[in-house]
Write an enzyme that holds these catalytic residues in place. Structure first.
Site, PDB file in Angstrom:
ATOM      1  N   MET A  43       6.227   5.579   5.347  1.00 46.11           N
ATOM      2  CA  MET A  43       6.449   4.901   6.628  1.00 46.11           C
ATOM      3  C   MET A  43       7.852   4.300   6.727  1.00 46.11           C
ATOM      4  SD  MET A  43       4.302   4.795   9.114  1.00 46.11           S
ATOM      5  CE  MET A  43       2.588   4.524   8.719  1.00 46.11           C
ATOM      6  N   ALA A  88       0.855  -1.193   0.000  1.00 48.57           N
ATOM      7  CA  ALA A  88       0.000   0.000   0.000  1.00 48.57           C
ATOM      8  C   ALA A  88       0.895   1.249   0.000  1.00 48.57           C
ATOM      9  CB  ALA A  88      -0.924   0.018   1.210  1.00 48.57           C
ATOM     10  N   PHE A  89       0.305   2.385  -0.377  1.00 50.60           N
ATOM     11  CA  PHE A  89       1.111   3.605  -0.512  1.00 50.60           C
ATOM     12  C   PHE A  89       1.719   4.074   0.798  1.00 50.60           C
ATOM     13  CE2 PHE A  89      -1.110   7.395   1.205  1.00 50.60           C
ATOM     14  CZ  PHE A  89      -2.335   6.851   1.571  1.00 50.60           C
ATOM     15  N   LYS A  90       1.201   3.560   1.901  1.00 54.29           N
ATOM     16  CA  LYS A  90       1.713   3.981   3.209  1.00 54.29           C
ATOM     17  C   LYS A  90       3.199   3.687   3.352  1.00 54.29           C
ATOM     18  CE  LYS A  90      -2.575   4.653   4.427  1.00 54.29           C
ATOM     19  NZ  LYS A  90      -3.231   5.821   4.942  1.00 54.29           N
ATOM     20  N   ASP A  91       3.675   2.635   2.653  1.00 58.31           N
ATOM     21  CA  ASP A  91       5.098   2.291   2.762  1.00 58.31           C
ATOM     22  C   ASP A  91       5.999   3.410   2.244  1.00 58.31           C
ATOM     23  OD1 ASP A  91       4.691  -0.350   3.754  1.00 58.31           O
ATOM     24  OD2 ASP A  91       4.327  -1.089   1.729  1.00 58.31           O
TER      25      ASP A  91
END
Ligand code: PLP
Ligand SMILES: N[C@@H](CCOP(=O)(O)O)C(=O)O
Length: 471
Positions: A117, A111-114
């Site tokens: 993060m 997911a784009f959160k990586d």
């Protein structure tokens, strides 16, 4: 660069300080004193930089209290092919009808959160070593922030993660990604409620300044400015790839829930990136779409929030919207506070008759739309039939809304915020295809899970933190 609170109650702080603090002490969000400006000549010079080099160039404007050599080492360590699967890090792939897909979901948790993060994990480790401190991260997730944070913080010295997730509301794959982790510094808590209840708990704990300081509470949600600043980078990277000539307009369509991703686009635009439109795409939980169409901001209660097939966007109180409204009211904390006082009193505020509302599109480029389950299925099916690729349900919401705003000669970049495998049930319903499972996740749903259940209670989560920190 110094940071203030959107509500005016924080003395100017450096990047490193707000990185560990998360929410401002007055309950507001950290915002930069001003937006750094990027010239046409700088954009030209950045065109052929690698992602890590570009990340350094963008972030050095925000993280001015981190020595440049250290920041460069951190961005180089973070943005690698080993972590994101390609040298490009965020490839653009053609779609159809003037749209391109920006691949943001090739990192460890799909997911784009990586994108932000992984950097945050390295920044925390670096900063905690500098100040000799520990950090207890308290986070809320609707499915993706949780796993991205946990994978980024696993094994990091001096860091514990307490992650609140809405019990039974995430996909089976999302649950398995988080709950199968057995690391001693990771604590998963399934809360009886929705994402908004989880985020309210995080904010309530952060607003208890004595508890926050005693238990060294930090955040990894997009209320943390570190997340937002790292997300600004991929708008620059993809613009430089998509624009036929530097200076030409490019539009972006962004699946939106907590308003963190599209806010990063807004900031890139404020920095001078020639973004034409920022298309806010919501699912059935259309609070943001309602605001951009009508000027009325009316967050909903959990009982009025739908459980949808793009579950990561089942959000009715978008935290980062406050940062945009701060800009809309002329960066005046008193004006912002007055609106938030109205919100607290009346449950909504209405800017429809306000001249500033007319500027959301004309000056800031925002437009919006929403998508339903039927739209989502139709879009996933069409993309599969026309391109042979499977897109996830959130990206499908953005493709659906983006189409309304494609203009001749203006590339429309659609942000791919997760991979289809995370939402296999809906993908199968749409196409009859089961998305391929990456080797790293084979059999994950069968692994033993470690999670504790809890009511949406601030007292209970505080008690849980006290018990598990030994502080
Ligand atoms: C897959 C996915 N798409 C879209 C969003 C919405 O992003 P934002 O909350 O930054 O608006 C989220 C989570 O927030 C997400 O996990
Ligand atoms: N969609 C997110 C929830 C919003 O989180 P944020 O960390 O981006 O503020 C999730 O999947 O957890």
């Amino acid at each position: 660069m110094k940071y203030l609170s959107s509500r005016g109650g924080m003395s100017p702080q450096g990047f490193s300080e707000i990185l560990l603090e998360g929410l401002a002490p007055d309950g507001g969000l950290a915002v930069p004193e001003q937006y750094p400006q990027v010239s046409h000549a700088q954009l030209q010079a950045w065109k052929n930089l690698s992602y890590a080099e570009l990340a350094f160039e963008v972030l050095r404007n925000f993280a001015t209290d981190i020595p440049e050599a250290d920041l460069k080492a951190l961005t180089s360590k973070t943005y690698t092919k080993a972590v994101y699967g390609t040298d490009e890090i965020t490839p653009l792939r053609p779609l159809f009808d003037g749209m391109q897909v920006l691949e943001l979901s090739n990192g460890p948790t799909l997911a784009f959160k990586d994108m932000a993060m992984q950097l945050l994990g390295n920044l925390f480790e670096y900063q905690l070593a500098r100040v000799g401190q520990e950090l207890n991260i308290l986070g809320a997730t609707s499915g993706d922030t949780g796993s991205a944070a946990e994978y980024a913080m696993r094994g990091k010295k001096g860091v514990r993660v307490f992650m609140l997730s809405p019990a039974g509301k995430m996909s089976a794959f999302q649950r398995a990604q988080m709950y199968s982790l057995q690391d001693p510094n990771i604590f998963n808590v399934a809360v009886e409620g929705l994402f908004d209840d989880c985020q309210d708990m995080v904010k309530a704990v952060s607003e208890d300044l004595e508890f926050k300081s005693r238990y060294k509470i930090g955040t990894v949600n997009s209320i943390n400015w570190g997340r937002i600043s790292a997300q600004v980078v991929y708008y620059f990277k993809s613009y430089l790839k998509a624009a036929p000539t530097i200076g030409d307009p490019v539009s972006f369509a962004v699946p939106s829930g907590n308003f963190g991703n599209v806010l990063a686009g807004h900031i890139a635009r404020q920095m001078g990136l020639p973004i034409r439109r920022l298309v806010v795409a919501t699912n059935e939980n259309n609070v943001l779409d309602e605001f951009f169409r009508t000027g009325v901001y009316r967050p909903r209660a959990s009982a009025e929030t739908y459980i949808t097939s793009s579950p990561s966007m089942d959000i009715s109180k978008a935290s980062n919207f406050e940062r945009f409204v701060y800009d809309l009211v002329g960066r005046d904390p008193q004006a912002l506070k007055a609106l938030w006082d109205t919100l607290k009193r009346d449950g909504q505020f209405d800017l429809s008759g306000d001249a500033r509302f007319a500027e959301v599109e004309s000056r800031y480029g925002f437009v919006s739309g929403s998508s339903s389950h039927a739209n989502r299925l139709e879009t996933i099916r069409e993309v599969y039939e026309r391109t042979g690729t499977l897109i996830d349900t959130h990206t499908a919401d953005a493709v659906k809304v983006a189409r309304q705003y494609v203009e001749p000669g203006v590339p429309m970049v659609v942000l791919e915020t997760a991979l289809a495998v995370k939402f296999a049930e809906t993908i199968e319903e749409a196409t009859g295809q089961i998305p391929p499972v990456p080797a790293a996740y084979a059999g994950i749903e069968k692994l033993p899970q470690r999670v504790v259940g809890m009511k949406a209670s601030v007292a209970e989560i505080k008690q849980f933190i006290v018990q598990n920190t030994g502080l």
